[in-house]
Every structure is written in structure tokens, then in C-alpha cells.
Design a protein around this motif. Sequence first.
Motif, short mmCIF file in Angstrom:
data_model
loop_
_atom_site.label_atom_id
_atom_site.label_comp_id
_atom_site.label_asym_id
_atom_site.label_seq_id
_atom_site.Cartn_x
_atom_site.Cartn_y
_atom_site.Cartn_z
N LEU A 64 0.83 -1.20 0.00
CA LEU A 64 0.00 0.00 0.00
C LEU A 64 0.87 1.25 0.00
O LEU A 64 0.57 2.23 -0.70
CB LEU A 64 -0.92 0.00 1.22
CG LEU A 64 -1.81 1.23 1.41
CD1 LEU A 64 -2.67 1.49 0.19
CD2 LEU A 64 -2.68 1.07 2.65
N ALA A 65 1.94 1.25 0.78
CA ALA A 65 2.84 2.40 0.82
C ALA A 65 3.46 2.65 -0.56
O ALA A 65 3.58 3.79 -1.00
CB ALA A 65 3.94 2.19 1.85
N ASN A 66 3.83 1.57 -1.25
CA ASN A 66 4.39 1.71 -2.59
C ASN A 66 3.36 2.29 -3.55
O ASN A 66 3.68 3.16 -4.38
CB ASN A 66 4.87 0.35 -3.10
CG ASN A 66 6.07 -0.18 -2.34
OD1 ASN A 66 6.75 0.58 -1.65
ND2 ASN A 66 6.32 -1.47 -2.46
N GLU A 67 2.13 1.82 -3.44
CA GLU A 67 1.08 2.31 -4.32
C GLU A 67 0.79 3.79 -4.05
O GLU A 67 0.63 4.58 -4.99
CB GLU A 67 -0.20 1.48 -4.12
CG GLU A 67 -1.31 1.84 -5.08
CD GLU A 67 -2.51 0.92 -4.98
OE1 GLU A 67 -3.52 1.18 -5.66
OE2 GLU A 67 -2.45 -0.07 -4.22
N ALA A 68 0.73 4.15 -2.77
CA ALA A 68 0.46 5.55 -2.42
C ALA A 68 1.58 6.46 -2.91
O ALA A 68 1.34 7.56 -3.39
CB ALA A 68 0.27 5.69 -0.91
N THR A 69 2.82 5.99 -2.79
CA THR A 69 3.97 6.79 -3.22
C THR A 69 3.92 7.05 -4.72
O THR A 69 4.24 8.15 -5.18
CB THR A 69 5.28 6.09 -2.82
OG1 THR A 69 5.31 5.94 -1.39
CG2 THR A 69 6.49 6.88 -3.26
N LYS A 70 3.51 6.05 -5.48
CA LYS A 70 3.39 6.23 -6.93
C LYS A 70 2.20 7.10 -7.29
O LYS A 70 2.23 7.86 -8.27
CB LYS A 70 3.27 4.87 -7.60
CG LYS A 70 4.52 4.02 -7.52
CD LYS A 70 4.30 2.65 -8.14
CE LYS A 70 5.55 1.78 -8.03
NZ LYS A 70 5.33 0.42 -8.59
N LEU A 71 1.13 7.00 -6.50
CA LEU A 71 -0.11 7.73 -6.78
C LEU A 71 0.02 9.22 -6.53
O LEU A 71 -0.49 10.05 -7.30
CB LEU A 71 -1.24 7.16 -5.91
CG LEU A 71 -2.58 7.91 -5.93
CD1 LEU A 71 -3.27 7.74 -7.28
CD2 LEU A 71 -3.48 7.43 -4.79
N LEU A 72 0.74 9.58 -5.46
CA LEU A 72 0.76 10.97 -5.01
C LEU A 72 1.82 11.80 -5.71
O LEU A 72 2.88 11.29 -6.10
CB LEU A 72 0.97 11.02 -3.50
CG LEU A 72 -0.07 10.33 -2.62
CD1 LEU A 72 0.30 10.46 -1.16
CD2 LEU A 72 -1.46 10.90 -2.87
N ASP A 73 1.55 13.08 -5.79
CA ASP A 73 2.52 14.04 -6.32
C ASP A 73 3.31 14.71 -5.21
O ASP A 73 4.21 15.51 -5.49
CB ASP A 73 1.80 15.11 -7.14
CG ASP A 73 1.13 14.54 -8.38
OD1 ASP A 73 1.70 13.62 -8.99
OD2 ASP A 73 0.02 14.99 -8.72
N ILE A 74 2.96 14.44 -3.96
CA ILE A 74 3.71 14.97 -2.82
C ILE A 74 4.51 13.84 -2.19
O ILE A 74 4.17 12.66 -2.34
CB ILE A 74 2.77 15.62 -1.76
CG1 ILE A 74 1.80 14.57 -1.18
CG2 ILE A 74 2.02 16.80 -2.37
CD1 ILE A 74 0.95 15.10 -0.02
N PRO A 75 5.60 14.16 -1.48
CA PRO A 75 6.42 13.12 -0.87
C PRO A 75 5.68 12.34 0.20
O PRO A 75 4.89 12.90 0.97
CB PRO A 75 7.60 13.90 -0.27
CG PRO A 75 7.63 15.20 -1.01
CD PRO A 75 6.21 15.51 -1.33
N THR A 76 5.93 11.05 0.24
CA THR A 76 5.47 10.19 1.33
C THR A 76 6.63 9.95 2.27
O THR A 76 7.75 9.67 1.84
CB THR A 76 4.96 8.85 0.79
OG1 THR A 76 5.99 8.20 0.04
CG2 THR A 76 3.73 9.05 -0.08
N ILE A 77 6.36 10.08 3.56
CA ILE A 77 7.37 9.84 4.59
C ILE A 77 6.94 8.62 5.38
O ILE A 77 5.93 8.63 6.07
CB ILE A 77 7.50 11.05 5.54
CG1 ILE A 77 7.70 12.36 4.76
CG2 ILE A 77 8.66 10.81 6.52
CD1 ILE A 77 8.96 12.43 3.96
N GLY A 78 7.70 7.54 5.24
CA GLY A 78 7.30 6.28 5.84
C GLY A 78 7.79 6.10 7.26
O GLY A 78 8.89 6.52 7.61
#
Length: 263
Positions: free
Chosen positions: A183-197
Motif C-alpha cells: 500500500l505504501a508503494n502504491e500511495a507513493t506512486k499515486l501521489l505528487d507529494i512526498p510520502t514519509i514512511g
Amino acid sequence: MSAKKILDMKGGEPIVCIAAYTTPIAKMADKHCDLVLVGDSVGMVLHGLPSTQSVSVEMMVMHGQAVRRGADHALVVVDMPFGSYEASPEQAFETAAYIMQETDCTAIKLEGGAHMAETIDFLTTRGIPVMAHVGLTPQSVKGIGGYAVQGRGEDRQRVLDDAKAVQDAGAFCVVLEMVTEELANEATKLLDIPTIGIGASNQCDGQVLVIDDMLGMFQDFKPKFVKRFADLGADAEKAIAEYAQDVRSRAFPAADHVYADKK
């Protein structure tokens, strides 16, 4: 460091973030980190509280001031504590403005997904940079049944919707906490803003850990996602034991540690 620079790091070199609470740690982190988060985890880590729900605005301001004194390079973000922003966008603005004025931080962080989008939009359109936080939201653990992994099964779409909602509302980055790696990988690809895990995936745009967890200073429990890069807690306890022994045996202070009369 500005919120815009963090946003521009999307898809590039991973963003290094540490949650810290004191000036000495902030000075060390500032040399190596892009973002220092003054997290409400301070209540549990430094103040011995049972959860983050008991943390006050005053506590966040005090630690925000301390961190800001030590950080010249890294972006300083201060958590909005439980009960200080949920009632309305206006309440959130008053709290955020107060925290920023008192600490000189650059941004604030708040927890919540789609239901907080209106508040995030209210803040960002008024010049307050917002770091969002979805997945496991510690301030809500009593309502969601404890510290459980989020985004499994039918819950997956909710987390994705939350992440998209906070982005569309204007957040410059989003923390993904304790969600499945896929899910984290999918969200990171989906979003245009940085994801911080944190307990997410090494494919997120950045990572955050609590300083006391990664240094082994907080020893009450250790989440699966924590890697201890040192064991200072054990070293500190050993040093305190040796100090106590030296005091009781009168080995300390020795001649090197006391002052003689001038001759």
C-alpha cells in the motif's frame, strides 16, 4: 529548508526525517537531516505519558522552541496535539498560528485523512504549510482499536483515499504510518507529494524515526519498524551504575575533580 524544497524532493534522493525534542539533538540532526519533526511522541518518550493524547500545546511549544534553537538547515515541523485542531478549521488555525509564532517553526503536522481535508485547505490557503499524517494515527488509537497495521484488505482504499484527500487539500508531504508495504508503494506512486514512511516501505520518498527509538534510549517497547542504530540506553544505565558505585565507595570525586586552596 522550506516546505517547497521538501515538496520538490518528490521522487529524488530520499528525505531524511527525525523526530526530536531537544536543542542538543537538533544540533546533531541538523547536520544530516532534511526535516526535524517535533512529534507529540515527546509525551511518551520524555514525559512518561501513556499515550500522545495527554500532550498539551504548551508542551509542544516548549520542545518546538528547543529544537528550533538547534536547527539552522533542516525544516522544523511541530505536531499539533490532540484536541487542539479537530473541532473546526478556525480552531486549527488559531493553534497553528500560535505554535508557529512561539516556536518560529516552518510548518505544522496534523493527523487525519479525508475528514481533515477541509482543515488542511483552510490552513494552507492562509499561509500555513501542513505536513499530513495518515494510516495509523496515534492520537486516535482508542477509537481505532489500538496500534494495528492499517490498509489491509478492504481498508486499503480508505488509506489511499485519505492520502489523496490530504494532498488535494494542500499538504506538502504526508506521513504513512504502519501501513502495508504494498500500500505504501502504491500511495507513493499515486501521489505528487512526498510520502514519509514509518513502518511502511523503503520505497517511500523519505523515512522518519523517533530519535529515542533509533538510539535505544526509549526501552519500554520497540515497534517492529524501529531499527536501533545505537544502544545508548544500556550504555547510559551502565554509566549511572558505575557513577553510583564510585560515589558510594568515595572513588569519586577524585583528586582530579576537586579544587585545592591557592598557594
